[in-house]
Design a protein around this motif. Sequence first.
Motif, PDB file in Angstrom:
ATOM      1  N   LEU A 371       0.824  -1.209   0.000  1.00 59.47           N
ATOM      2  CA  LEU A 371       0.000   0.000   0.000  1.00 59.47           C
ATOM      3  C   LEU A 371       0.859   1.260   0.000  1.00 59.47           C
ATOM      4  CD1 LEU A 371      -2.796   1.332   0.160  1.00 59.47           C
ATOM      5  CD2 LEU A 371      -2.671   1.077   2.660  1.00 59.47           C
ATOM      6  N   TRP A 374       2.079   2.248  -3.517  1.00 62.08           N
ATOM      7  CA  TRP A 374       1.038   2.885  -4.328  1.00 62.08           C
ATOM      8  C   TRP A 374       0.808   4.327  -3.873  1.00 62.08           C
ATOM      9  CZ3 TRP A 374      -0.827   0.757  -8.658  1.00 62.08           C
ATOM     10  CH2 TRP A 374      -0.826  -0.627  -8.813  1.00 62.08           C
ATOM     11  N   ILE A 375       0.684   4.510  -2.555  1.00 63.62           N
ATOM     12  CA  ILE A 375       0.379   5.843  -2.023  1.00 63.62           C
ATOM     13  C   ILE A 375       1.527   6.816  -2.291  1.00 63.62           C
ATOM     14  CG2 ILE A 375       0.079   7.135   0.135  1.00 63.62           C
ATOM     15  CD1 ILE A 375      -1.711   4.854   1.108  1.00 63.62           C
ATOM     16  N   PHE A 394      -4.459   5.434  -8.174  1.00 65.91           N
ATOM     17  CA  PHE A 394      -5.268   5.083  -7.008  1.00 65.91           C
ATOM     18  C   PHE A 394      -6.456   4.187  -7.365  1.00 65.91           C
ATOM     19  CE2 PHE A 394      -3.096   8.842  -5.116  1.00 65.91           C
ATOM     20  CZ  PHE A 394      -2.482   8.150  -4.078  1.00 65.91           C
ATOM     21  N   THR A 397      -4.841   1.019  -7.169  1.00 65.88           N
ATOM     22  CA  THR A 397      -4.624   0.710  -5.752  1.00 65.88           C
ATOM     23  C   THR A 397      -5.878   0.126  -5.129  1.00 65.88           C
ATOM     24  OG1 THR A 397      -3.162   2.641  -5.658  1.00 65.88           O
ATOM     25  CG2 THR A 397      -3.783   1.635  -3.560  1.00 65.88           C
ATOM     26  N   ALA A 398      -7.034   0.718  -5.469  1.00 65.50           N
ATOM     27  CA  ALA A 398      -8.309   0.270  -4.895  1.00 65.50           C
ATOM     28  C   ALA A 398      -8.631  -1.171  -5.277  1.00 65.50           C
ATOM     29  CB  ALA A 398      -9.432   1.199  -5.345  1.00 65.50           C
ATOM     30  N   VAL A 407      -6.977   5.526   0.440  1.00 63.87           N
ATOM     31  CA  VAL A 407      -7.186   5.535  -1.010  1.00 63.87           C
ATOM     32  C   VAL A 407      -8.443   6.329  -1.363  1.00 63.87           C
ATOM     33  CG1 VAL A 407      -7.565   4.082  -3.042  1.00 63.87           C
ATOM     34  CG2 VAL A 407      -6.003   3.310  -1.219  1.00 63.87           C
ATOM     35  N   ARG A 410      -8.070  10.113  -1.190  1.00 66.75           N
ATOM     36  CA  ARG A 410      -7.286  10.623  -2.314  1.00 66.75           C
ATOM     37  C   ARG A 410      -8.110  10.623  -3.601  1.00 66.75           C
ATOM     38  NH1 ARG A 410      -3.624   8.792   1.406  1.00 66.75           N
ATOM     39  NH2 ARG A 410      -1.573   9.821   1.435  1.00 66.75           N
TER      40      ARG A 410
END
Length: 467
Positions: A371, A374-375, A394, A397-398, A407, A410
């Motif tokens: 995580l 990605w962030i 993102f 990412t989700a 997430v 953002r």
Amino acid sequence: MEFSQFDDNQNLSLTKFESMLKTNNILFFDSNEFENIIHHYLEVGKIALAKKAIKLGLDQHPASTNLKLFQVEVFIFENKLNEADVLLNALYEIEPTNEEIYIQKANIYSKKDQHEDAIRVFKQALEIANETSDIYSLIGMEYLFLDKFEDAKSNFKKCLEIDLEDYSALYNIIYCFDFLEQNQEAIDYLTVYLDKNPYCEVAWHQIGKQYITQKAYKKALAAFDFAIISDDVFIGAYLEKGKVLEKLEEYHEAIENYKITLALDDPTSFALLRIGHCYEKLGQDDLAVQHFYKTVEEDPLLDKGWIAITNFYNKNKNYSKALYYINKAINIDAENVTYWKLYAQINERLNFLEEAERGYKRTLELGNYELNTWISRGDILIKLGEIEAAKLNFVQTAEFYPDNEEVEYRLAGLNFLLNIPEEAYINLNNALHINVEYNFIIEELFPSIFNRKSVQELITKFKNASK
């Protein structure tokens, strides 16, 4: 078929055979000479020469069962299982009580992944064999293929009952104990074994490792000391002792043991690396980094060495040097995900945002889907004004972390910036529902969005509802 090490006469046979191959003159060898020559070539992996020796041997001794069994062994090695089977069946008609025929037949079953059949035939070989230790070992290996570790263990134990110094069997027994997580049982077994063979450095070494698993570090140290008493050039015991001393924070003593291994043999990158870490713990930074340098000189492919150097300069906030060394590491191994993550983090600290984003992107491409990765990449894209790319990041990412507040907040901010209010409010509602306290994310990353009246009202509503 068992063979002794080559003596002078056998070396002479080998020299004579290789000379014959060079001159094309056909010389006579008795069948025992051929067997020793073939065995030597198989042992050293020279299959082509072994095949030549088999062919010439059978030309001169066409009735030799042992030479034909070597032919079978080569067939099996080359996966010519049908040819091996046909030849074995013919040999069985001639010598039905030859144990080697059964062993090779079992090897064919094993090669076909028919391990139960292999075990059955190996057991037939046991009934007629004079020497059974090797057969019990082969049976043990078949049980390992079947993940039947208790059965494997019992067969390896029989090897040690026959030959107390069969250390290969001892290692396999410990492997079974470890796989079955039978730590105390392993200690009990090794204790009994050491009563019979008290100067076995391998057993002391293994019981020490079992004590480490139990975090019984003082007992482990004593075991490694006994291993060293039994064999004072046993490098493995010094290394393990050093690792235990590190755990006990006795760094000077750990360094002494690691240095002994450097004196006993060529330096190993592992020992150099551990010495470096010990000096680092002692606050002796110059000696620490010197040993990290020596580590990568000894083994440039050891990622732990490059990581140690990079982390050393990171810790000391010398980011330029950290970047220099991680770049060197990447030039050696561009597929190492840890290198790229460090590359990204260092560039981020240096505010080289484009390079940092490139590093995080490469980290993701190499399969690091944490995580934080990605962030970090997404937040850098936001800082760079790459709003569409940040949103795509993102959204991806989700897929890996659904219903994650970090997430969702953002995505809410990004959708507001992209003027997609319907999606933005869905994301914001999701985020507030999951964790209203994380609304500071929008405040930090999207202050203009955070100050909107509608957003403030929604945050207040959820805060009040959570009281």
